[in-house]
Design a protein around this motif. Structure first.
Motif, PDB file in Angstrom:
ATOM      1  N   GLY A 116      48.145  40.223  43.211  1.00  9.64           N
ATOM      2  CA  GLY A 116      48.517  38.834  43.465  1.00  9.64           C
ATOM      3  C   GLY A 116      48.688  38.104  42.146  1.00  9.64           C
ATOM      4  O   GLY A 116      48.835  38.717  41.090  1.00  9.64           O
ATOM      5  N   THR A 119      45.789  31.842  40.453  1.00  8.88           N
ATOM      6  CA  THR A 119      46.100  30.477  40.892  1.00  8.88           C
ATOM      7  C   THR A 119      45.158  29.445  40.297  1.00  8.88           C
ATOM      8  O   THR A 119      45.467  28.258  40.297  1.00  8.88           O
ATOM      9  CB  THR A 119      46.055  30.366  42.428  1.00  8.88           C
ATOM     10  OG1 THR A 119      44.753  30.762  42.882  1.00  8.88           O
ATOM     11  CG2 THR A 119      47.127  31.246  43.073  1.00  8.88           C
ATOM     12  N   ASP A 120      44.011  29.906  39.794  1.00 12.08           N
ATOM     13  CA  ASP A 120      43.047  28.971  39.214  1.00 12.08           C
ATOM     14  C   ASP A 120      42.070  29.767  38.355  1.00 12.08           C
ATOM     15  O   ASP A 120      41.924  30.976  38.520  1.00 12.08           O
ATOM     16  CB  ASP A 120      42.288  28.234  40.324  1.00 12.08           C
ATOM     17  CG  ASP A 120      41.592  26.972  39.845  1.00 12.08           C
ATOM     18  OD1 ASP A 120      41.771  26.584  38.665  1.00 12.08           O
ATOM     19  OD2 ASP A 120      40.861  26.356  40.643  1.00 12.08           O
ATOM     20  N   TYR A 130      38.675  34.342  37.691  1.00  8.59           N
ATOM     21  CA  TYR A 130      40.080  34.160  38.019  1.00  8.59           C
ATOM     22  C   TYR A 130      40.207  34.144  39.537  1.00  8.59           C
ATOM     23  O   TYR A 130      39.739  35.070  40.208  1.00  8.59           O
ATOM     24  CB  TYR A 130      40.945  35.281  37.458  1.00  8.59           C
ATOM     25  CG  TYR A 130      40.970  35.384  35.953  1.00  8.59           C
ATOM     26  CD1 TYR A 130      40.529  34.350  35.128  1.00  8.59           C
ATOM     27  CD2 TYR A 130      41.437  36.532  35.335  1.00  8.59           C
ATOM     28  CE1 TYR A 130      40.559  34.455  33.748  1.00  8.59           C
ATOM     29  CE2 TYR A 130      41.473  36.655  33.953  1.00  8.59           C
ATOM     30  CZ  TYR A 130      41.034  35.609  33.166  1.00  8.59           C
ATOM     31  OH  TYR A 130      41.064  35.716  31.802  1.00  8.59           O
ATOM     32  N   VAL A 131      40.827  33.109  40.061  1.00  9.46           N
ATOM     33  CA  VAL A 131      41.124  33.053  41.488  1.00  9.46           C
ATOM     34  C   VAL A 131      42.504  33.686  41.656  1.00  9.46           C
ATOM     35  O   VAL A 131      43.481  33.217  41.078  1.00  9.46           O
ATOM     36  CB  VAL A 131      41.112  31.604  42.019  1.00  9.46           C
ATOM     37  CG1 VAL A 131      41.451  31.576  43.501  1.00  9.46           C
ATOM     38  CG2 VAL A 131      39.762  30.944  41.758  1.00  9.46           C
ATOM     39  N   VAL A 132      42.552  34.779  42.423  1.00 16.36           N
ATOM     40  CA  VAL A 132      43.778  35.548  42.601  1.00 16.36           C
ATOM     41  C   VAL A 132      44.214  35.424  44.059  1.00 16.36           C
ATOM     42  O   VAL A 132      43.418  35.652  44.967  1.00 16.36           O
ATOM     43  CB  VAL A 132      43.548  37.043  42.243  1.00 16.36           C
ATOM     44  CG1 VAL A 132      44.808  37.851  42.454  1.00 16.36           C
ATOM     45  CG2 VAL A 132      43.039  37.165  40.811  1.00 16.36           C
ATOM     46  N   SER A 133      45.472  35.077  44.264  1.00 13.96           N
ATOM     47  CA  SER A 133      45.999  34.947  45.618  1.00 13.96           C
ATOM     48  C   SER A 133      47.138  35.929  45.829  1.00 13.96           C
ATOM     49  O   SER A 133      48.017  36.070  44.973  1.00 13.96           O
ATOM     50  CB  SER A 133      46.504  33.526  45.856  1.00 13.96           C
ATOM     51  OG  SER A 133      47.116  33.436  47.137  1.00 13.96           O
ATOM     52  N   ASP A 134      47.110  36.589  46.998  1.00 15.98           N
ATOM     53  CA  ASP A 134      48.204  37.490  47.361  1.00 15.98           C
ATOM     54  C   ASP A 134      49.168  36.822  48.336  1.00 15.98           C
ATOM     55  O   ASP A 134      50.041  37.453  48.909  1.00 15.98           O
ATOM     56  CB  ASP A 134      47.678  38.804  47.936  1.00 15.98           C
ATOM     57  CG  ASP A 134      46.925  38.623  49.257  1.00 15.98           C
ATOM     58  OD1 ASP A 134      46.876  37.495  49.792  1.00 15.98           O
ATOM     59  OD2 ASP A 134      46.364  39.627  49.751  1.00 15.98           O
ATOM     60  N   LYS A 137      45.435  35.701  51.129  1.00 15.83           N
ATOM     61  CA  LYS A 137      44.002  35.681  50.880  1.00 15.83           C
ATOM     62  C   LYS A 137      43.742  35.382  49.415  1.00 15.83           C
ATOM     63  O   LYS A 137      44.572  35.678  48.554  1.00 15.83           O
ATOM     64  CB  LYS A 137      43.450  37.082  51.187  1.00 15.83           C
ATOM     65  CG  LYS A 137      42.205  37.105  52.009  1.00 15.83           C
ATOM     66  CD  LYS A 137      41.883  38.535  52.389  1.00 15.83           C
ATOM     67  CE  LYS A 137      40.409  38.637  52.670  1.00 15.83           C
ATOM     68  NZ  LYS A 137      39.980  39.969  53.011  1.00 15.83           N
ATOM     69  N   GLU A 138      42.574  34.784  49.134  1.00 15.80           N
ATOM     70  CA  GLU A 138      42.167  34.539  47.757  1.00 15.80           C
ATOM     71  C   GLU A 138      40.992  35.447  47.407  1.00 15.80           C
ATOM     72  O   GLU A 138      40.129  35.717  48.242  1.00 15.80           O
ATOM     73  CB  GLU A 138      41.750  33.073  47.560  1.00 15.80           C
ATOM     74  CG  GLU A 138      42.907  32.131  47.473  1.00 15.80           C
ATOM     75  CD  GLU A 138      42.491  30.735  47.028  1.00 15.80           C
ATOM     76  OE1 GLU A 138      41.304  30.374  47.145  1.00 15.80           O
ATOM     77  OE2 GLU A 138      43.374  30.007  46.564  1.00 15.80           O
ATOM     78  N   TYR A 139      40.998  35.910  46.163  1.00 18.89           N
ATOM     79  CA  TYR A 139      39.947  36.790  45.664  1.00 18.89           C
ATOM     80  C   TYR A 139      39.376  36.192  44.383  1.00 18.89           C
ATOM     81  O   TYR A 139      40.086  35.534  43.634  1.00 18.89           O
ATOM     82  CB  TYR A 139      40.516  38.186  45.354  1.00 18.89           C
ATOM     83  CG  TYR A 139      41.228  38.810  46.521  1.00 18.89           C
ATOM     84  CD1 TYR A 139      40.530  39.538  47.474  1.00 18.89           C
ATOM     85  CD2 TYR A 139      42.604  38.656  46.673  1.00 18.89           C
ATOM     86  CE1 TYR A 139      41.180  40.116  48.553  1.00 18.89           C
ATOM     87  CE2 TYR A 139      43.263  39.230  47.754  1.00 18.89           C
ATOM     88  CZ  TYR A 139      42.548  39.953  48.690  1.00 18.89           C
ATOM     89  OH  TYR A 139      43.201  40.523  49.755  1.00 18.89           O
ATOM     90  N   MET A 140      38.116  36.456  44.135  1.00 13.11           N
ATOM     91  CA  MET A 140      37.453  35.999  42.917  1.00 13.11           C
ATOM     92  C   MET A 140      37.274  37.197  41.998  1.00 13.11           C
ATOM     93  O   MET A 140      36.617  38.172  42.363  1.00 13.11           O
ATOM     94  CB  MET A 140      36.087  35.389  43.232  1.00 13.11           C
ATOM     95  CG  MET A 140      36.161  34.255  44.224  1.00 13.11           C
ATOM     96  SD  MET A 140      37.003  32.867  43.541  1.00 13.11           S
ATOM     97  CE  MET A 140      36.075  31.558  44.252  1.00 13.11           C
TER      98      MET A 140
END
Length: 173
Positions: A116, A119-120, A130-134, A137-140
Motif C-alpha cells: 500500500g 498515508t500518515d 508509518y500508517v500504510v493503506s491498501d 485497510k490501514e496497517y501500522m
C-alpha cells in the motif's frame, strides 16, 4: 511531488501583550526553524509573515511576527498552523521531511509485493509508525531499522515485514 511549504507548528497561545505567539513545534527539534526568516499562515505560501524574533523555551517556540503587534491579534491566530518554505529549513544529510514519505509505496524487499501507500506518520515516543493503506485497510508499520530497509524518497520504502503486520491474525495462529 514534494510540497514547497511544510507544516512546522501550531499556534497554541499568546505570550504577553505585544503579540508574541507560543507555538507547538512539529519539527524534530525547535532548532530546525530557529533560522527561518518567513513563516506562512497557509500551505500555499500566500500569507507571509516576516519573523522578527524566534526563540526556544521548554520544547516550544516563541515567535514574534510582523503584522501581529497586540495580544488581540495574537489571540485571533490561536489554533492557526504555521508553514515554512522547505528551502529555509536546515536538515542534515541523513535527515528528510516526513511530508516526503506520504504517498510512497511500501514494498516487500523479497517478494516485491506492494502493501500500500504511506498515508500518515505518527510517533508515540519509541519510534515513528508509518500508517500504510491498501485502499481498504490501514496497517501500522514500525519504522525501525530491522523492518524499514531503504527509503527512496521519490518512489518507495523497502521493508522486511514481520508476521502480523500485514497478515490477518487468524492466518498467523
Amino acid at each position: 511531488m514534494k510540497k514547497k511549504y511544510l507544516e512546522c507548528g501550531r499556534i497554541i497561545n499568546k505570550r504577553g501583550i505585544g503579540g508574541e505567539l507560543k507555538v507547538e513545534c512539529y519539527c524534530d527539534s525547535p532548532a530546525a526553524v530557529k533560522n527561518v526568516k518567513v513563516l506562512y499562515a497557509d500551505s500555499d505560501g500566500k500569507t507571509a509573515y516576516i519573523v522578527k524574533s524566534i526563540k526556544e523555551y521548554k520544547g516550544f517556540i516563541y515567535v514574534k511576527l510582523d503584522k501581529v503587534d497586540s495580544a488581540e491579534k495574537a489571540d485571533e491566530m490561536r489554533g492557526q498552523l504555521l508553514f515554512a518554505d522547505r528551502d529555509d529549513i536546515i536538515v542534515g544529510d541523513d535527515k528528510f521531511f516526513i511530508a516526503d514519505l506520504i504517498g510512497l509505496d511500501v514494498v516487500d524487499a523479497e517478494s516485491k509485493k506492494v502493501y500500500g501507500k504511506i498515508t500518515d506518520v505518527i510517533n508515540y515516543g519509541a519510534s515513528d509508525i508509518y500508517v500504510v493503506s491498501d485502499g481498504h485497510k490501514e496497517y501500522m508499520l514500525p519504522a525501525i531499522d530491522s523492518i524499514v530497509l531503504e527509503k527512496k524518497l521519490e518512489s518507495y520504502v523497502l521493508i522486511k515485514p514481520i508476521p502480523g503486520i500485514f497478515d490477518d491474525a487468524e492466518e498467523i495462529r
